[in-house]
Enzyme design. Sequence first.
Site, mmCIF file in Angstrom:
data_model
loop_
_atom_site.group_PDB
_atom_site.id
_atom_site.type_symbol
_atom_site.label_atom_id
_atom_site.label_comp_id
_atom_site.label_asym_id
_atom_site.label_seq_id
_atom_site.Cartn_x
_atom_site.Cartn_y
_atom_site.Cartn_z
ATOM 1 N N GLY A 1 6.861 -1.638 6.073
ATOM 2 C CA GLY A 1 8.244 -2.084 6.107
ATOM 3 C C GLY A 1 9.183 -1.189 6.882
ATOM 4 O O GLY A 1 8.879 -0.036 7.202
ATOM 5 N N GLU A 2 10.338 -1.723 7.197
ATOM 6 C CA GLU A 2 11.458 -1.008 7.802
ATOM 7 C C GLU A 2 12.438 -0.675 6.686
ATOM 8 O O GLU A 2 13.131 -1.559 6.156
ATOM 9 C CB GLU A 2 12.127 -1.876 8.872
ATOM 10 C CG GLU A 2 13.538 -1.473 9.282
ATOM 11 C CD GLU A 2 13.663 -0.042 9.782
ATOM 12 O OE1 GLU A 2 14.543 0.684 9.273
ATOM 13 O OE2 GLU A 2 12.888 0.362 10.670
ATOM 14 N N CYS B 1 -0.703 6.166 10.192
ATOM 15 C CA CYS B 1 0.517 5.525 10.661
ATOM 16 C C CYS B 1 0.211 4.278 11.471
ATOM 17 O O CYS B 1 -0.596 4.302 12.404
ATOM 18 C CB CYS B 1 1.295 6.527 11.517
ATOM 19 S SG CYS B 1 2.862 5.912 12.150
ATOM 20 N N SER C 1 11.801 6.193 14.909
ATOM 21 C CA SER C 1 10.596 5.814 15.661
ATOM 22 C C SER C 1 11.031 5.313 17.029
ATOM 23 O O SER C 1 11.362 4.138 17.203
ATOM 24 C CB SER C 1 9.828 4.724 14.895
ATOM 25 O OG SER C 1 9.364 5.232 13.654
ATOM 26 N N LEU C 2 11.024 6.217 17.998
ATOM 27 C CA LEU C 2 11.557 5.880 19.320
ATOM 28 C C LEU C 2 10.472 5.288 20.229
ATOM 29 O O LEU C 2 10.656 4.227 20.813
ATOM 30 C CB LEU C 2 12.177 7.121 19.955
ATOM 31 C CG LEU C 2 13.189 6.874 21.062
ATOM 32 C CD1 LEU C 2 14.417 6.148 20.543
ATOM 33 C CD2 LEU C 2 13.595 8.187 21.727
ATOM 34 N N HIS C 3 9.377 6.014 20.388
ATOM 35 C CA HIS C 3 8.160 5.552 21.076
ATOM 36 C C HIS C 3 8.278 5.432 22.592
ATOM 37 O O HIS C 3 7.255 5.374 23.272
ATOM 38 C CB HIS C 3 7.645 4.238 20.490
ATOM 39 C CG HIS C 3 7.339 4.310 19.024
ATOM 40 N ND1 HIS C 3 6.602 5.345 18.472
ATOM 41 C CD2 HIS C 3 7.695 3.506 17.990
ATOM 42 C CE1 HIS C 3 6.505 5.155 17.162
ATOM 43 N NE2 HIS C 3 7.173 4.062 16.848
ATOM 44 N N CYS D 1 3.246 8.721 1.019
ATOM 45 C CA CYS D 1 3.820 7.778 1.973
ATOM 46 C C CYS D 1 3.977 6.445 1.257
ATOM 47 O O CYS D 1 2.984 5.854 0.818
ATOM 48 C CB CYS D 1 2.889 7.647 3.180
ATOM 49 S SG CYS D 1 3.449 6.463 4.419
ATOM 50 N N CYS E 1 1.461 -1.996 15.889
ATOM 51 C CA CYS E 1 1.431 -1.650 14.471
ATOM 52 C C CYS E 1 0.853 -2.815 13.680
ATOM 53 O O CYS E 1 1.345 -3.945 13.764
ATOM 54 C CB CYS E 1 2.850 -1.334 13.987
ATOM 55 S SG CYS E 1 2.987 -1.069 12.205
ATOM 56 N N GLU F 1 0.823 -1.206 0.000
ATOM 57 C CA GLU F 1 0.000 0.000 0.000
ATOM 58 C C GLU F 1 0.861 1.262 0.000
ATOM 59 O O GLU F 1 1.982 1.269 0.503
ATOM 60 C CB GLU F 1 -0.927 0.019 1.221
ATOM 61 C CG GLU F 1 -2.018 -1.043 1.163
ATOM 62 C CD GLU F 1 -2.890 -1.087 2.404
ATOM 63 O OE1 GLU F 1 -4.096 -1.349 2.263
ATOM 64 O OE2 GLU F 1 -2.371 -0.858 3.516
ATOM 65 N N CYS G 1 6.269 -6.257 7.301
ATOM 66 C CA CYS G 1 7.392 -5.756 8.087
ATOM 67 C C CYS G 1 7.803 -6.817 9.089
ATOM 68 O O CYS G 1 6.955 -7.489 9.686
ATOM 69 C CB CYS G 1 6.997 -4.473 8.828
ATOM 70 S SG CYS G 1 8.342 -3.738 9.798
ATOM 71 N N SER H 1 12.408 6.737 7.392
ATOM 72 C CA SER H 1 12.173 6.399 8.796
ATOM 73 C C SER H 1 12.824 5.070 9.153
ATOM 74 O O SER H 1 13.091 4.232 8.286
ATOM 75 C CB SER H 1 10.670 6.323 9.082
ATOM 76 O OG SER H 1 10.107 5.180 8.468
ATOM 77 N N ASN I 1 -3.054 5.284 16.392
ATOM 78 C CA ASN I 1 -4.153 4.964 15.495
ATOM 79 C C ASN I 1 -4.649 3.556 15.780
ATOM 80 O O ASN I 1 -3.847 2.629 15.918
ATOM 81 C CB ASN I 1 -3.697 5.073 14.035
ATOM 82 C CG ASN I 1 -3.361 6.504 13.666
ATOM 83 O OD1 ASN I 1 -4.201 7.388 13.774
ATOM 84 N ND2 ASN I 1 -2.121 6.742 13.263
ATOM 85 N N CYS J 1 6.616 -4.755 15.932
ATOM 86 C CA CYS J 1 6.119 -3.822 16.945
ATOM 87 C C CYS J 1 4.648 -4.148 17.216
ATOM 88 O O CYS J 1 3.841 -4.182 16.284
ATOM 89 C CB CYS J 1 6.274 -2.385 16.465
ATOM 90 S SG CYS J 1 7.990 -1.920 16.116
#
Length: 369
Positions: free
Chosen positions: A183-184, A362, A240-242, A121, A135, A108, A128, A217, A319, A132
């Site tokens: 994906g990463e 996201c 992406s620390l979070h 995007c 996600c 996508e 991925c 990212s 989200n 996580c």
Amino acid sequence: MTAPLPLVFDAPRRGMPPRHLADLDAEGRRAAMAELGLPKFRADQIARQYYGRLQADPAAMTDLPAAVRDTIAGALFPPLLTPVRHIACDSGETRKTLWRAGDGTLLESVLMRYPDRATLCISSQAGCGMACPFCATGQGGLNRNLSTAEIVDQVRAAAADLRDGAVPGGAGRLSNIVFMGMGEPLANYKRVVNAVRRITSAAPDGLGISQRNVVVSTVGLAPAIRKLADEGLSVTLAVSLHTPDDELRDTLVPVNNRWPVAEVLAAARYYADKTGRRISVEYALIRDINDHPWRADMLGAKLHKALGSRVHVNVIPLNPTPGSKWDASPKPVEREFVRRVEAQGVPCTVRDTRGQEIAAACGQLAAEG
């Protein structure tokens, strides 16, 4: 138990589509012409059609002799991405596209139109492997890496649609690219870097989008961040620390078990030093999980110490994803979190999230057919 993480930045090529024009640099294009028995000047001619005129069908490249179009199509334009459907919201100004690759793989991309820019995007992998738990993409697992051409063609197609007025708001120009889809990106390192060069080089070598308008990212593959810093690019790095503490991050971002917060921030500092670019830190704010006042204080303090003025925090209201036990933090908690980060001398804003109602925001991309 968390699944083991990949030990390399680039998976094998298995499952990749056949060679496409967008996989090749200028030298590779000329070599391809030689293989086909065509003059070298055809290489730039075809590339100007693809990158300059956004034309991906050799049958429509009318400056090529009709006799060679089929040959070029067979050699350099294998089927890449076919749109399965477009889903839109925000009066059509946010559009999610589900693509089917030549081997049936689904992925996508999301096009977002604003008054002053148009941002795409894009995905760098189908699925991925970072796992996580908050996600949807990560919970679906990794299918395969995308080829350089599959990454680039998401951009070409969106640029063509904007140019041709196929997106509400009239004819326009694609200006910004964010590698924040499926994906990463740094786990598909070589192809992503090649795609960045194709996206940002001027025709006939690329699509001519400014490097400063491209964001790559990562969840924190520290060695790959350092490698990217040495590429001579000036794209923005988003980390992406979070959460600022290793104890929680080991759970939220399992790759932290290999490269903990301090190592990720040291790599980000190296990137900032080498490129002169400010680092963007992404922080999905999750109710009662990572939204505590003390974590805001710790985040601001650690970022200020590691990066000084060369960092900005993007707070992302979580989200919702199907079956998730977690939810976004209440607005008063969000405001207090932002205030505390800023009190440590670190700029912090809340991202304007788009596409939630069409599962395009996201962390929501899942490429369901």
